[in-house]
Design an enzyme around this catalytic site. Structure first.
Site, PDB file in Angstrom:
ATOM      1  N   ARG A 162      -0.412   4.322  -0.742  1.00 47.28           N
ATOM      2  CA  ARG A 162      -1.169   5.506   0.017  1.00 47.28           C
ATOM      3  C   ARG A 162      -0.526   6.921   0.910  1.00 47.28           C
ATOM      4  O   ARG A 162       0.514   5.968   1.894  1.00 47.28           O
ATOM      5  CB  ARG A 162      -2.593   5.400   0.290  1.00 47.28           C
ATOM      6  CG  ARG A 162      -3.642   4.777  -0.972  1.00 47.28           C
ATOM      7  CD  ARG A 162      -4.681   4.396  -0.536  1.00 47.28           C
ATOM      8  NE  ARG A 162      -4.746   3.337   0.120  1.00 47.28           N
ATOM      9  CZ  ARG A 162      -6.073   2.477   0.273  1.00 47.28           C
ATOM     10  NH1 ARG A 162      -6.982   2.762   0.089  1.00 47.28           N
ATOM     11  NH2 ARG A 162      -5.664   1.042   0.940  1.00 47.28           N
ATOM     12  N   ASP A 208       0.598  -1.563   0.034  1.00 44.09           N
ATOM     13  CA  ASP A 208      -0.330  -0.380  -0.170  1.00 44.09           C
ATOM     14  C   ASP A 208       1.000   1.250   0.777  1.00 44.09           C
ATOM     15  O   ASP A 208       1.959   1.517   0.838  1.00 44.09           O
ATOM     16  CB  ASP A 208      -1.276  -0.191   0.963  1.00 44.09           C
ATOM     17  CG  ASP A 208      -1.353   1.006   1.054  1.00 44.09           C
ATOM     18  OD1 ASP A 208      -2.023   2.076   0.825  1.00 44.09           O
ATOM     19  OD2 ASP A 208      -2.931   0.735   1.635  1.00 44.09           O
TER      20      ASP A 208
END
Length: 364
Positions: free
Chosen positions: A296, A294
């Protein structure tokens, strides 16, 4: 214009150059590298690079990518790969792109004895970070440059601080009333960093009372799910479902973040889909490409909430990481509101992976 904005412009220019196949100079005042993306590399460009670097060409890869190639190596670092006999574009593609090497593990093992791998320094690591910011494969080719070369350059500190600087530079640039099917009293607000950068959006439903906890959702853009109605994920259902819930609640804010594919970009997400189609799950596919599971960053969401005057939230999510991220940035998350939708035959394995590997709180 302050130094942060200068740094944003420098990095934005470097991102543009890298994406169009040009070389970028990364300079920390002690050492300089000329950098190109592996995606747009031709043999002609590689040969020219080798001449410029007196043959000392480095391929910089993530630990995740090297682990995917079968090496026992830490995923937390970037690594410099050197081939004493010289690189060619086929070998670079084999090492950096799983879509060319998925069936070539034997070929890689044959090359393994001819390459040297060492942990990359901070300057080379920043070159890799620049490639990620450009939404390209996280793999670059670089050569040493003389510090007195008169070329535009970008500093590693500017690259490493780009995400936080861009978030802190966000400003409200536009807003309009946009009646929606399930929420006629809605408007869309656009936020952009000063002096350029990617826009993030806020969909505001109803009248917000910032003196009370505001119902919100952090929603990463998903072209395939949100727009096309893809069954591979649950993003479209979560987007429309959140708006429905906010309308019934009377108000709410959906922050629509420009972080496609958990931060790897649409092109790389489609590559991950190709890898999923040959047996990798949604987490492993990202790792195969060299990304983290991930990528983000929720700093833009925090900045948008601050600009909207929101400090207390009821967060619609199944992802504890989002709760922890907002809390770490000083947002008071008074409640986690579950936000799950039924699985279908195409996304059931995807949802199970989110539970088993990413800790999402969903009952499958």
């Amino acid at each position: 214009m302050n130094s942060k904005n200068h740094n944003l412009i420098d990095v934005d220019n470097a991102i543009y150059d890298l994406r169009r196949g040009a070389s970028v100079v990364v300079d920390d005042l002690k050492k300089s590298f000329a950098v190109v993306s592996v995606e747009l590399l031709t043999q002609e460009r590689l040969d020219a690079f080798a001449i410029a670097g007196n043959g000392n060409v480095q391929l910089i890869l993530t630990g995740n990518r090297l682990q995917a190639l079968g090496l026992d190596i830490s995923p937390q670092h970037a690594y410099s790969v050197v081939c004493p006999g010289g690189f060619n574009v086929e070998l670079i593609s084999l090492l950096s792109n799983p879509l060319t090497s998925a069936k070539s593990q034997k070929a890689f093992q044959e090359h393994l004895q001819n390459i040297a791998i060492t942990q990359a320094d901070h300057l080379a690591q920043s070159c890799l970070s620049l490639s990620k910011l450009a939404r390209l494969l996280p793999a670059v080719v670089l050569v040493d440059m003389s510090n007195d070369v008169a070329l535009p350059c970008v500093s590693p500190d500017s690259i490493n601080a780009y995400a936080s600087n861009a978030a802190s530079a966000l400003t409200l640039v536009s807003e309009a009333r946009v009646p929606l099917d399930s929420a006629e009293h809605a408007k869309v607000l656009a936020f952009r960093p000063q002096y350029g950068g990617i826009e993030h959006l806020a969909i505001v439903i109803g009248d917000i009372d910032v003196n009370l906890p505001v119902l919100i959702r952090l929603h990463s853009e998903c072209f395939t799910g949100d727009l096309l109605g893809s069954l591979r994920c649950d993003c479209g259902s979560q987007l429309r479902g959140a708006i429905d819930v906010m309308a019934k609640n009377g108000s709410g804010i959906l922050l629509y973040l420009a972080q496609e594919g958990r931060g790897i970009g649409l092109v790389n997400k489609l590559r991950a889909y190709q890898l999923q189609d040959v047996g990798h799950d949604t987490v492993d596919a990202n790792l195969q490409l060299g990304f983290d599971s991930d990528e983000r960053n929720y700093a833009p969401a925090v900045a948008m909430l601050q600009l909207l005057g929101v400090s207390q939230v009821k967060l619609m999510t199944n992802n504890p990481t989002k709760v922890a991220a907002l809390t770490a940035w000083g947002v008071d998350v008074t409640e986690r509101v579950p936000h799950a939708y039924p699985a279908n035959p195409h996304n059931e394995h995807y949802l199970k992976t989110k539970v088993e590997k990413s800790g999402h709180l969903i009952s499958i």
